[in-house]
Motif scaffolding. Structure first.
Motif, PDB file in Angstrom:
ATOM      1  N   PHE A 155       0.826  -1.202   0.000  1.00  0.00           N
ATOM      2  CA  PHE A 155       0.000   0.000   0.000  1.00  0.00           C
ATOM      3  C   PHE A 155       0.862   1.254   0.000  1.00  0.00           C
ATOM      4  N   LYS A 156       2.006   1.200   0.690  1.00  0.00           N
ATOM      5  CA  LYS A 156       2.920   2.344   0.703  1.00  0.00           C
ATOM      6  C   LYS A 156       3.499   2.576  -0.689  1.00  0.00           C
ATOM      7  N   VAL A 157       3.897   1.501  -1.357  1.00  0.00           N
ATOM      8  CA  VAL A 157       4.483   1.614  -2.704  1.00  0.00           C
ATOM      9  C   VAL A 157       3.438   2.154  -3.679  1.00  0.00           C
ATOM     10  N   ILE A 158       2.253   1.563  -3.675  1.00  0.00           N
ATOM     11  CA  ILE A 158       1.197   2.003  -4.600  1.00  0.00           C
ATOM     12  C   ILE A 158       0.783   3.436  -4.296  1.00  0.00           C
ATOM     13  N   SER A 159       0.676   3.779  -3.020  1.00  0.00           N
ATOM     14  CA  SER A 159       0.297   5.140  -2.634  1.00  0.00           C
ATOM     15  C   SER A 159       1.292   6.157  -3.181  1.00  0.00           C
ATOM     16  N   ASN A 160       2.579   5.833  -3.127  1.00  0.00           N
ATOM     17  CA  ASN A 160       3.595   6.726  -3.665  1.00  0.00           C
ATOM     18  C   ASN A 160       3.418   6.909  -5.176  1.00  0.00           C
ATOM     19  N   PHE A 161       3.176   5.814  -5.892  1.00  0.00           N
ATOM     20  CA  PHE A 161       2.934   5.914  -7.340  1.00  0.00           C
ATOM     21  C   PHE A 161       1.696   6.758  -7.625  1.00  0.00           C
ATOM     22  N   LEU A 162       0.638   6.579  -6.846  1.00  0.00           N
ATOM     23  CA  LEU A 162      -0.583   7.353  -7.066  1.00  0.00           C
ATOM     24  C   LEU A 162      -0.328   8.841  -6.851  1.00  0.00           C
ATOM     25  N   ASP A 163       0.428   9.174  -5.810  1.00  0.00           N
ATOM     26  CA  ASP A 163       0.718  10.575  -5.508  1.00  0.00           C
ATOM     27  C   ASP A 163       1.629  11.219  -6.546  1.00  0.00           C
ATOM     28  N   VAL A 164       2.671  10.509  -6.965  1.00  0.00           N
ATOM     29  CA  VAL A 164       3.679  11.078  -7.849  1.00  0.00           C
ATOM     30  C   VAL A 164       3.288  10.967  -9.321  1.00  0.00           C
ATOM     31  N   GLU A 165       2.877   9.785  -9.761  1.00  0.00           N
ATOM     32  CA  GLU A 165       2.629   9.531 -11.175  1.00  0.00           C
ATOM     33  C   GLU A 165       1.195   9.820 -11.613  1.00  0.00           C
ATOM     34  N   LYS A 166       0.257   9.768 -10.672  1.00  0.00           N
ATOM     35  CA  LYS A 166      -1.158   9.997 -10.955  1.00  0.00           C
ATOM     36  C   LYS A 166      -1.643   9.185 -12.163  1.00  0.00           C
ATOM     37  N   PRO A 167      -1.545   7.847 -12.074  1.00  0.00           N
ATOM     38  CA  PRO A 167      -1.898   7.008 -13.227  1.00  0.00           C
ATOM     39  C   PRO A 167      -3.381   7.065 -13.577  1.00  0.00           C
ATOM     40  N   TYR A 168      -3.645   6.861 -14.858  1.00  0.00           N
ATOM     41  CA  TYR A 168      -4.999   6.771 -15.394  1.00  0.00           C
ATOM     42  C   TYR A 168      -5.693   5.524 -14.852  1.00  0.00           C
ATOM     43  N   ALA A 169      -4.939   4.435 -14.730  1.00  0.00           N
ATOM     44  CA  ALA A 169      -5.474   3.164 -14.248  1.00  0.00           C
ATOM     45  C   ALA A 169      -4.377   2.398 -13.529  1.00  0.00           C
ATOM     46  N   VAL A 170      -4.798   1.481 -12.681  1.00  0.00           N
ATOM     47  CA  VAL A 170      -3.881   0.592 -11.971  1.00  0.00           C
ATOM     48  C   VAL A 170      -4.330  -0.837 -12.258  1.00  0.00           C
ATOM     49  N   ILE A 171      -3.391  -1.658 -12.715  1.00  0.00           N
ATOM     50  CA  ILE A 171      -3.663  -3.076 -12.956  1.00  0.00           C
ATOM     51  C   ILE A 171      -2.750  -3.870 -12.048  1.00  0.00           C
ATOM     52  N   ASN A 172      -3.355  -4.635 -11.152  1.00  0.00           N
ATOM     53  CA  ASN A 172      -2.592  -5.452 -10.219  1.00  0.00           C
ATOM     54  C   ASN A 172      -2.641  -6.900 -10.670  1.00  0.00           C
ATOM     55  N   MET A 173      -1.481  -7.525 -10.732  1.00  0.00           N
ATOM     56  CA  MET A 173      -1.413  -8.943 -11.088  1.00  0.00           C
ATOM     57  C   MET A 173      -1.060  -9.750  -9.851  1.00  0.00           C
ATOM     58  N   GLY A 174      -1.610 -10.934  -9.769  1.00  0.00           N
ATOM     59  CA  GLY A 174      -1.298 -11.824  -8.670  1.00  0.00           C
ATOM     60  C   GLY A 174      -1.079 -13.232  -9.179  1.00  0.00           C
ATOM     61  N   LEU A 175      -0.644 -14.097  -8.302  1.00  0.00           N
ATOM     62  CA  LEU A 175      -0.359 -15.480  -8.644  1.00  0.00           C
ATOM     63  C   LEU A 175      -1.225 -16.390  -7.788  1.00  0.00           C
ATOM     64  N   SER A 176      -1.894 -17.335  -8.436  1.00  0.00           N
ATOM     65  CA  SER A 176      -2.693 -18.336  -7.733  1.00  0.00           C
ATOM     66  C   SER A 176      -2.470 -19.675  -8.411  1.00  0.00           C
ATOM     67  N   SER A 177      -2.034 -20.650  -7.647  1.00  0.00           N
ATOM     68  CA  SER A 177      -1.765 -21.962  -8.235  1.00  0.00           C
ATOM     69  C   SER A 177      -3.042 -22.678  -8.659  1.00  0.00           C
ATOM     70  N   SER A 178      -4.199 -22.190  -8.237  1.00  0.00           N
ATOM     71  CA  SER A 178      -5.453 -22.835  -8.615  1.00  0.00           C
ATOM     72  C   SER A 178      -6.033 -22.295  -9.924  1.00  0.00           C
ATOM     73  N   VAL A 179      -5.428 -21.250 -10.484  1.00  0.00           N
ATOM     74  CA  VAL A 179      -5.910 -20.657 -11.724  1.00  0.00           C
ATOM     75  C   VAL A 179      -5.005 -21.115 -12.860  1.00  0.00           C
ATOM     76  N   LEU A 180      -5.602 -21.683 -13.884  1.00  0.00           N
ATOM     77  CA  LEU A 180      -4.837 -22.278 -14.982  1.00  0.00           C
ATOM     78  C   LEU A 180      -4.745 -21.375 -16.203  1.00  0.00           C
ATOM     79  N   GLY A 181      -4.738 -20.098 -16.012  1.00  0.00           N
ATOM     80  CA  GLY A 181      -4.661 -19.131 -17.102  1.00  0.00           C
ATOM     81  C   GLY A 181      -4.685 -17.741 -16.498  1.00  0.00           C
ATOM     82  N   VAL A 182      -5.401 -16.843 -17.144  1.00  0.00           N
ATOM     83  CA  VAL A 182      -5.553 -15.474 -16.655  1.00  0.00           C
ATOM     84  C   VAL A 182      -6.975 -15.324 -16.139  1.00  0.00           C
ATOM     85  N   ARG A 183      -7.113 -14.849 -14.922  1.00  0.00           N
ATOM     86  CA  ARG A 183      -8.439 -14.604 -14.335  1.00  0.00           C
ATOM     87  C   ARG A 183      -8.606 -13.109 -14.135  1.00  0.00           C
TER      88      ARG A 183
END
Length: 151
Positions: free
Chosen positions: A50-78
């Motif tokens: 949250f600290k890292v993302i908050s810094n990016f939001l404050d400094v870069e002011k992105p149009y969108a944020v896409i977060n990727m995660g890893l789950s061994s139960s997902v066999l593709g992209v969810r």
């Protein structure tokens, strides 16, 4: 130029490698539809990202944020169309923390939603390229309601 923040994670738990870190790094600096991708590899802890993302939001002011995660139960992209505003660790993070029923953002209890039509659209683009995808309405809360393709 508008920016899109793309995040991946460091390895965690028993995983020695987390492909989301490489994926985020691979897209860093690329431009899509006039928007530049900036990336961050987040620590695999419950509180520090949250600290890292908050810094990016404050400094870069992105149009969108896409977060990727890893789950061994997902066999593709969810694609997740909703998320819960709660931390409820299944096992300790890389710092040994294991929060139970803690809010991510204080005072917000309800689900936050993304437009499911966009998830369906992006899912179908990947499916056409032969990448297994699914759309879920509740990460970890239920099975995906719509599945474009499963391996």
């Amino acid at each position: 130029m508008q920016k899109i923040l793309l995040t991946g994670f460091q390895p965690f738990g028993t995983y020695k490698y987390n492909p989301t870190a490489d994926c985020a790094a691979d897209f860093d600096g690329k431009t899509f539809n006039g928007r530049e991708v900036i990336s961050a590899v987040l620590p695999c802890t419950y509180y520090e990202p949250f600290k890292v993302i908050s810094n990016f939001l404050d400094v870069e002011k992105p149009y969108a944020v896409i977060n990727m995660g890893l789950s061994s139960s997902v066999l593709g992209v969810r694609f997740e169309t909703k998320f819960r505003n709660i931390m409820n660790g299944k096992y300790p993070d890389n710092n040994g923390d294991e929060p139970k029923n803690e809010f991510i953002v204080n005072g917000i209890e309800e689900f936050q939603t993304l437009d499911p039509r966009l998830s369906e659209y992006y899912s179908s683009l990947l499916f056409r390229e032969g990448i297994p995808t699914e759309v879920s309405q509740d990460a970890e809360g239920q099975q995906p309601r719509h599945c474009v393709c499963r391996v």
